[in-house]
Enzyme design. Structure first.
Site, PDB file in Angstrom:
ATOM      1  N   GLU A 272       0.742  -1.172  -0.037  1.00  0.00           N
ATOM      2  CA  GLU A 272      -0.167  -0.086   0.083  1.00  0.00           C
ATOM      3  C   GLU A 272       0.866   1.287  -0.159  1.00  0.00           C
ATOM      4  OE1 GLU A 272       0.311  -1.973   2.671  1.00  0.00           O
ATOM      5  OE2 GLU A 272       0.257  -1.247   4.681  1.00  0.00           O
ATOM      6  N   ASN A 273       1.850   1.331  -0.546  1.00  0.00           N
ATOM      7  CA  ASN A 273       2.828   2.330  -0.485  1.00  0.00           C
ATOM      8  C   ASN A 273       1.946   3.761  -0.986  1.00  0.00           C
ATOM      9  OD1 ASN A 273       5.085   0.635  -0.598  1.00  0.00           O
ATOM     10  ND2 ASN A 273       4.504   0.184  -2.555  1.00  0.00           N
ATOM     11  N   HIS A 305      -8.113  -3.700  -0.627  1.00  0.00           N
ATOM     12  CA  HIS A 305      -7.306  -3.816   0.609  1.00  0.00           C
ATOM     13  C   HIS A 305      -6.323  -2.790   0.569  1.00  0.00           C
ATOM     14  CE1 HIS A 305      -5.488  -6.018   3.896  1.00  0.00           C
ATOM     15  NE2 HIS A 305      -4.253  -5.511   3.213  1.00  0.00           N
ATOM     16  N   GLU A 306      -5.547  -2.722  -0.482  1.00  0.00           N
ATOM     17  CA  GLU A 306      -4.503  -1.791  -0.709  1.00  0.00           C
ATOM     18  C   GLU A 306      -4.927  -0.456  -0.590  1.00  0.00           C
ATOM     19  OE1 GLU A 306      -1.695  -3.174   0.227  1.00  0.00           O
ATOM     20  OE2 GLU A 306      -2.271  -5.250  -0.333  1.00  0.00           O
TER      21      GLU A 306
HETATM   22 ZN    ZN Z   1      -2.555  -4.949   4.467  1.00  0.00          ZN
END
Ligand code: ZN
Length: 867
Positions: A272-273, A305-306
């Site tokens: 997830e940057n 999710h990300e």
């Molecule tokens: Zn995660």
């Protein structure tokens, strides 16, 4: 063994109780990358600020960095001005603020661990969570140091035309020698684990999204040009996620750009940057010819999710890695809710519970059991577990169940408002839930600190004379490593009673909080014999032990008005039947067969639900319910029941197969349900041993216009020994040999086969020209699949154990994180008979004796043997 913590073979343990706030903050960082696959130069400027009153030096983490220059406030430092070890750079600083400049050299091409800066398929990319930033530059690599990033990237233009980092691109230009550069600035404070850069020859699927307050966002999914047509589903999922988070949590996106990049070599699902999510390509690329319905669903779930991490993880991050579930448990819960809202709620819940039971329950019952908020670790990468992720999500779900929809939303609003821009703790989350609702969750907090799956014994008795029913509930929490004694938990149980004669709900669903070791609940006015429906919707992640007779389970499988409870009753009936066979009894298969018949014929149910409900529980789930797992007997008993269901209901299966066959590909929930049921029916027809089954499967394989049907048929064939099996595997291989993600399926389907020779087959598969230890997807396609294949992995010769240990040792030299994730199946030796246990332990000991073991594998192997 006081010296154990410092001896080189025994890496140190980090404890939660030792947390100290950072001595220095770094409000600003500027990074200048001169990218080259062999030698990349990283120039870093840090603004240092002493926090509080102390005279500690600044301590920076750094691994495998070649330090070329170091300056403090513009002055070159001499070797005696600082201390440099394998892992740290320590510099005494006189004042309370300073500027530190370092120049280091790194080798992305030689980075096979896939942590830090590496090259995947000719693309530069980074992975910094949890502790990869220290492999890029010297920095306090911990999540409670938040900085503003300014990044300049420079690379050869022809080979790396696209240059990306976090935030917004503010400037770019050409440089000497065919090179070019770009400058990116991220206005949001972030911890270094959210830093990312990408450089490569990439093409974009571009789109846009307008936020609820009217701000436009440019969206781009970056892939190799040829893969562009496979990015539509991910793009749709991204836009749906952005809208969903606004509607469901009031969370809006906070930058003008959002980029996703897909790479082939990746240790995990995705990352997830900030504004530059990097994905394992398997969670982006899909079209009907190459991806199954399950792949499509997984893509939507991971994209969501990300994206959701932008708030639950990035805007509010974690104080330290012990708090990992603060972002992961919450974000898994959010992505599960998103998926549930975009499909069948019941089927989504069944899938989530299946995953929890397949991965988390065994973890909680074994030597690697740890609380959702662990107390210690050797290597944090080993704690990206089903417990932190999936059980963590269950904890959030329970709080929502307890507080109600509105109360939960008030709590999450308060949490985001209070901690925006901060590095927070699990405790902060629970406190926000309490404060917003004036609730007391003190006992509930034990879910964060006590490991192990609670067992709840439920006994219902009925007194017709007084029309009274009494339910006795008892909870027990088994001991886990380091936690011999436990306190009673607060367990939210949804329950209801059904009347045996009327079939009606005679006590409507209610939520009971079990807080004592034992409690009694009395129901008045219960005239007919009641049947208990408990843990409806899987309201708590516990195991229910009860006195429900097979007939009662069969009844619930037909009459319960909670679809999850119906599924659950059926599963339990199946498990009990199979375990009875394994333990030498001769139970009647009839109740199971009749329950399957009824479910199959119930037109009110959707096809996807039926397909889930009529599937037998996995061999490993059955094993988990036994004192000592008997892999061969479980397999035999389960196959016998499958055959019986196939034979007794042959006409029904054939009808179901025919009714689900004539549909041209569509990606709707209804069409997906038909496909799912179709392959389940095919499986039962094959289990019965029908002569035409291989041909039926082969025809489905050949005639399919989508991967779901094709791979489903291949799976059925791969378990048998008809000539069609070899033919289909060859056709599949030749057709897809140049598509890495589909080729992974070809490897997996063989490693998952229930055939007797699977342990030999996998030994041959890793000799195949297309096998490689360097790509985690390919490695897992064989090794993780095989580890999940209970009967094959536990073949009595011990060949499966030796195979896995060999793979772990070989992989450890290349990618320790991935090697360590293959270890848990070997660690379950206590659950098996003496001969198997001895062989498994011998392999763990062999692993531990190997020279230069990574911290990752050392931790998993030593914990698996000890205690
Ligand atoms: Zn995660």
């Amino acid at each position: 063994m006081a010296d154990q913590a410092v001896s080189p073979e025994h890496p140190p343990t980090i404890f939660r109780k030792d947390y100290r706030a950072p001595a220095w903050q770094i409000p600003e960082i500027s990074l200048d990358f001169s990218l080259d696959p062999d030698v990349t130069l990283v120039r870093t400027r840090l603004r240092l600020e002493r926090t509080g009153d102390h005279d500690e030096p600044i301590a920076l983490d750094g691994e495998e960095l070649k330090l070329r220059e170091i300056k403090l406030d513009g002055r070159d430092l001499a070797a005696g001005d600082y201390e440099l070890t394998e892992e740290k750079l320590i510099i005494p600083v006189a004042g309370d603020t300073a500027e530190l400049e370092t120049l280091v050299e790194i080798s992305p091409k030689a980075n096979t661990q896939l942590m830090g800066l590496y090259v995947s398929g000719g693309i530069f990319c980074t992975q910094c969570e949890a502790e990869g930033f220290r492999r890029i530059t010297f920095f306090p690599d911990r999540p409670d140091v938040l900085s503003r990033y300014s990044v300049r990237l420079e690379a050869e233009k022809a080979t790396f035309p696209v240059l990306l980092s976090n935030g917004d691109c503010v400037d770019s230009g050409t440089a000497e020698g065919g090179r070019h550069w770009a400058r990116w600035e991220d206005p949001w404070l972030k911890p270094c684990y959210l830093f990312a850069l990408v450089a490569g020859d990439l093409a974009a699927n571009r789109d846009s999204f307008t936020t609820v307050s009217g701000k436009p966002v440019d969206l781009a999914i970056w892939v190799r040009e040829a893969d562009l047509p496979k990015t539509e589903h991910a793009m749709q999922a991204l836009k749906d996620s952005m809208a969903w988070d606004e509607q469901t949590y009031g969370r809006e996106y906070d930058l003008g750009q959002f980029n996703i990049v897909a790479v082939a070599d990746f240790n995990f699902g995705a990352m997830e940057n900030k504004s530059l999510n990097i994905f394992n390509s398997r969670y982006i690329l899909a079209d009907p010819d190459t991806a199954t319905d399950a792949d499509f669903d997984a893509i939507a779930g991971v994209v969501a999710h990300e994206y959701f991490h932008n708030w639950s993880g990035n805007r509010v991050t974690c104080r330290d890695w012990f708090q990992l579930s603060l972002k992961e448990g919450f974000t898994v819960f959010r992505d599960q809710s998103f998926s549930s809202d975009h499909g069948s709620e019941a089927v989504a819940r069944i899938g989530d519970v299946r995953a929890l039971r397949a991965a988390q329950f065994p973890e909680d019952a074994g030597p690697l059991a740890h609380p959702v908020r662990p107390e210690s670790y050797i290597e944090i990468s080993n704690f990206y577990t089903a417990t932190v992720y999936n059980k963590g999500a269950e904890l959030i779900r329970m709080m929502k169940t307890i507080l109600g929809e509105d109360g939960f939303r008030k709590g999450s609003d308060l949490y985001f408002e209070r901690h925006d821009g901060e590095a927070a703790t699990c405790e902060d989350f629970v406190t926000a839930m309490e404060d917003a609702n004036d609730a007391d969750l003190s006992q509930f907090r034990l879910w964060y600190s006590q490991a192990g799956t609670p067992r709840v014994r439920a006994a219902l008795s009925h007194e017709p004379a007084t029309s009274r029913a009494t339910l006795t509930l008892e909870q027990k929490l088994p001991p886990t490593p380091g936690q011999p004694h436990k306190d009673p938990m607060a367990i939210p149980l949804k329950l209801a009673l059904f009347g045996e004669e009327s079939g009606d709900a005679i006590a409507q669903e209610r939520l009971v909080m079990l807080t004592d070791p034992a409690e009694e609940i009395v129901f008045e006015g219960v005239g007919e014999r009641p049947i208990l429906s408990i843990n409806r919707g899987f309201s708590a992640p516990v195991t229910i032990e009860g006195n429900r007779a097979p007939d009662d389970l069969a009844f619930l499988s037909a009459h319960d008005d909670d679809p999850f409870a119906r599924y659950e009753a059926m599963q339990q009936l199946m498990v009990e039947t199979i375990i009875d066979v394994v333990s030498g009894k001769r139970p009647d298969h009839k109740p199971v067969i009749e329950a399957v018949r009824r479910t199959l014929g119930d037109d009110a149910l959707d096809r996807a639900f039926i397909a889930e409900a009529v599937l037998l529980p996995s061999e490993s789930f059955i094993g988990d319910q036994m004192q000592t797992v008997a892999p061969d007997a479980i397999h035999a008993a389960r196959e016998a029941l499958r055959r019986d269901i196939g034979t007794s209901l042959e006409a029904e299966w054939r009808a179901a197969y025919a009714a689900t066959s004539a549909n041209a590909f569509e990606f709707t929930p209804a069409a997906k349900g038909l496909r799912r049921l179709r392959t389940v029916a095919l499986g039962y027809i094959a289990a019965r041993g029908a002569k035409d089954a291989p041909k039926l499967a082969f025809d489905q394989f050949e005639g399919a216009d989508n991967m779901t049907d094709r791979y489903g048929a291949l799976g059925v064939l791969a378990n048998g020994d008809a000539p069609e099996r070899v033919a289909a595997l060859d056709i599949f291989y030749n057709r897809y040999r140049s598509d890495a993600l589909v080729l992974d399926k070809w490897f997996s389907v063989q490693a998952l086969s229930t055939r007797d020779d699977t342990a030999q087959a996998v030994a041959e598969l890793i000799q195949h020209a297309d096998f490689t230890f360097e790509n985690p997807n390919r490695l897992r396609a064989v090794a993780s699949a095989f580890g999940a294949n209970q009967r094959a992995f536990h073949v009595a010769t011990g060949a499966g154990y030796r195979f896995m240990a060999d793979i772990i040792l070989k992989t450890d030299k290349i990618n320790p994180q991935t090697a360590a994730r293959l270890l848990p199946p070997l660690g379950r030796w206590r659950r098996f008979d003496e001969d198997r246990a001895a062989m498994m332990r011998a392999e763990l000991e062999r692993i531990l004796e190997a020279p230069n073991l990574s911290k990752d594998v050392y931790e998993q192997a030593s914990k698996s043997l000890g205690g």
